[in-house]
Motif scaffolding. Structure first.
Motif, mmCIF file in Angstrom:
data_model
loop_
_atom_site.group_PDB
_atom_site.id
_atom_site.type_symbol
_atom_site.label_atom_id
_atom_site.label_comp_id
_atom_site.label_asym_id
_atom_site.label_seq_id
_atom_site.Cartn_x
_atom_site.Cartn_y
_atom_site.Cartn_z
ATOM 1 N N ASP A 24 -32.406 -33.642 -2.810
ATOM 2 C CA ASP A 24 -32.056 -32.355 -3.616
ATOM 3 C C ASP A 24 -32.844 -31.660 -4.745
ATOM 4 O O ASP A 24 -33.445 -30.623 -4.776
ATOM 5 C CB ASP A 24 -30.840 -32.327 -3.933
ATOM 6 N N SER A 28 -35.595 -28.654 -4.520
ATOM 7 C CA SER A 28 -35.628 -27.628 -5.519
ATOM 8 C C SER A 28 -36.482 -27.347 -6.387
ATOM 9 O O SER A 28 -36.557 -26.736 -7.281
ATOM 10 C CB SER A 28 -34.223 -27.971 -6.120
ATOM 11 N N THR A 124 -24.478 -17.525 -1.044
ATOM 12 C CA THR A 124 -25.318 -18.258 -1.857
ATOM 13 C C THR A 124 -26.057 -17.307 -2.503
ATOM 14 O O THR A 124 -26.590 -17.678 -3.579
ATOM 15 C CB THR A 124 -25.853 -19.220 -0.843
ATOM 16 N N ARG A 127 -24.802 -16.064 -5.514
ATOM 17 C CA ARG A 127 -24.798 -16.868 -6.671
ATOM 18 C C ARG A 127 -26.035 -17.137 -7.191
ATOM 19 O O ARG A 127 -26.447 -17.731 -8.424
ATOM 20 C CB ARG A 127 -24.313 -18.349 -6.200
ATOM 21 N N ASP A 129 -28.223 -19.473 -6.174
ATOM 22 C CA ASP A 129 -28.319 -20.974 -5.835
ATOM 23 C C ASP A 129 -29.552 -21.071 -4.901
ATOM 24 O O ASP A 129 -29.026 -21.080 -3.847
ATOM 25 C CB ASP A 129 -27.190 -21.728 -5.665
ATOM 26 N N HIS A 130 -30.844 -21.327 -5.319
ATOM 27 C CA HIS A 130 -31.846 -21.444 -4.269
ATOM 28 C C HIS A 130 -31.570 -22.860 -3.396
ATOM 29 O O HIS A 130 -32.103 -22.593 -2.067
ATOM 30 C CB HIS A 130 -33.169 -21.558 -5.055
ATOM 31 N N ALA A 132 -28.981 -24.041 -2.276
ATOM 32 C CA ALA A 132 -27.585 -23.744 -1.271
ATOM 33 C C ALA A 132 -28.352 -22.646 -0.246
ATOM 34 O O ALA A 132 -27.853 -22.663 0.541
ATOM 35 C CB ALA A 132 -26.483 -23.266 -2.281
ATOM 36 N N HIS A 169 -38.015 -22.163 -1.075
ATOM 37 C CA HIS A 169 -37.474 -22.020 -2.196
ATOM 38 C C HIS A 169 -38.397 -21.041 -3.289
ATOM 39 O O HIS A 169 -37.833 -20.232 -4.002
ATOM 40 C CB HIS A 169 -37.600 -23.423 -3.101
#
Length: 239
Positions: A24, A28, A124, A127, A129-130, A132, A169
Motif C-alpha cells: 500500500d 500510494s 472512493t 472521498r 482516497d487515491h 482506494a 495514482h
C-alpha cells in the motif's frame, strides 16, 4: 521469550501484514521509487523477525514492486517512463478487447456486478482516497473483463492494471489539480451503458478513449512536474 499476555500472531499473518503494508505504501507513493527497503529496519518497525519481512519482499518482487540490486539491497521498483508508450499500447488492446467481449457476452448478473463496482468507485472518488480509487478502478475493469468470458485476456489485463497502479495514482493527482475527477466516473458510466446496450462498437470506442485519456493526462503530469522535483524526479531519464 514472548510475554504470555501478548496475543499470539497467527502463523503467516506477519508476512501478510508486512506485505500489505509495504504494498500500500508503494502503490500510494508514500514509499518513493528507488527507496531502500532494509530488512533489519523493517523487522524493527513491524516488531517481527527478518524472515517474514524477507518473505514479504519476495512477494513484492513477484508483483514487480521491488527489485534486488547487484549489491543484494532491495529498493522500490522505478516507474519506467521510457516504456510508458509500449505499456499504453498493450493496455489499449487489452482494455478494448475485454470491453468488446463484455458488451457481446455479458449477463444480467454481470451488469449488476459492474454497476456495483462503479458505485464503489464513485464513493472512493468522493472521498479522494487515491489508493482506494485505484483498487476500485481495477475492480470495475476486472468486472468487465470477467463478463467477457475469456480468462486469458482477463489475466493479461489484470497484470497490466496492477503494473499501472502507481501511474494511475499520479493520474488521479493530475485530475484533482483541475477538479476533473468527475470525468472518470462519467467515462465508467458510459462504458457500463454501452455494455448494457450490447453496443460492441461503442464499447470499443469508449475503452479506447478511456486509455487515451489516461495516456494524455499522465504525459501532461510528466511535462508539468517532472522537472520540478516531484515524485517522478527519481524515475530516471525523461521519456
Amino acid at each position: 521469550m514472548r510475554n504470555e499476555t501478548e496475543p499470539k500472531r497467527v502463523k503467516g499473518s506477519g508476512v501478510r501484514f508486512a506485505y500489505e503494508t509495504l504494498r500500500d505504501e508503494i502503490l500510494s507513493l508514500h514509499l518513493q521509487p528507488g527507496a531502500v527497503l532494509d530488512e533489519t529496519s523493517l523487522a524493527e518497525r513491524f516488531s517481527m523477525s527478518r524472515s517474514p519481512v524477507r518473505e514479504a519482499l519476495i512477494r513484492l518482487a513477484g508483483d514487480e514492486l521491488v527489485v534486488t540490486l547487484s549489491n543484494r539491497s532491495t529498493v522500490v521498483a522505478p516507474i519506467d517512463v521510457q516504456s510508458f508508450p509500449k505499456y499504453v499500447e498493450a493496455l489499449d488492446v487489452a482494455q478494448r478487447m475485454n470491453t468488446r467481449l463484455a458488451a457481446e457476452l455479458r449477463t444480467d448478473i454481470d451488469l449488476k456486478t459492474i454497476a456495483r463496482r462503479q458505485k464503489e468507485f464513485v464513493a472512493t472518488v468522493q472521498r479522494g482516497d487515491h489508493l482506494a480509487m485505484s483498487e476500485a478502478n481495477k475492480a470495475f475493469h476486472m468486472a468487465i473483463a470477467h463478463a467477457g468470458r475469456n480468462p486469458y485476456l482477463a489475466a493479461f489485463y489484470e497484470r497490466l492494471l496492477n503494473h499501472g497502479r502507481r501511474m494511475l495514482h499520479l493520474h488521479f493527482a493530475y485530475l484533482e489539480q483541475g477538479n476533473e475527477g468527475v470525468l472518470l466516473t462519467d467515462e465508467h458510466d458510459e462504458m457500463l451503458a454501452a455494455i448494457r446496450d450490447r453496443d460492441v462498437a461503442r464499447a470499443d470506442a469508449l475503452a479506447h478513449a478511456h486509455t487515451r485519456q489516461f495516456r494524455d493526462n499522465f504525459m501532461s503530469y510528466l511535462s508539468k512536474n517532472y522537472l520540478q522535483n516531484a515524485p517522478l524526479a527519481s524515475l530516471g531519464p525523461a521519456a
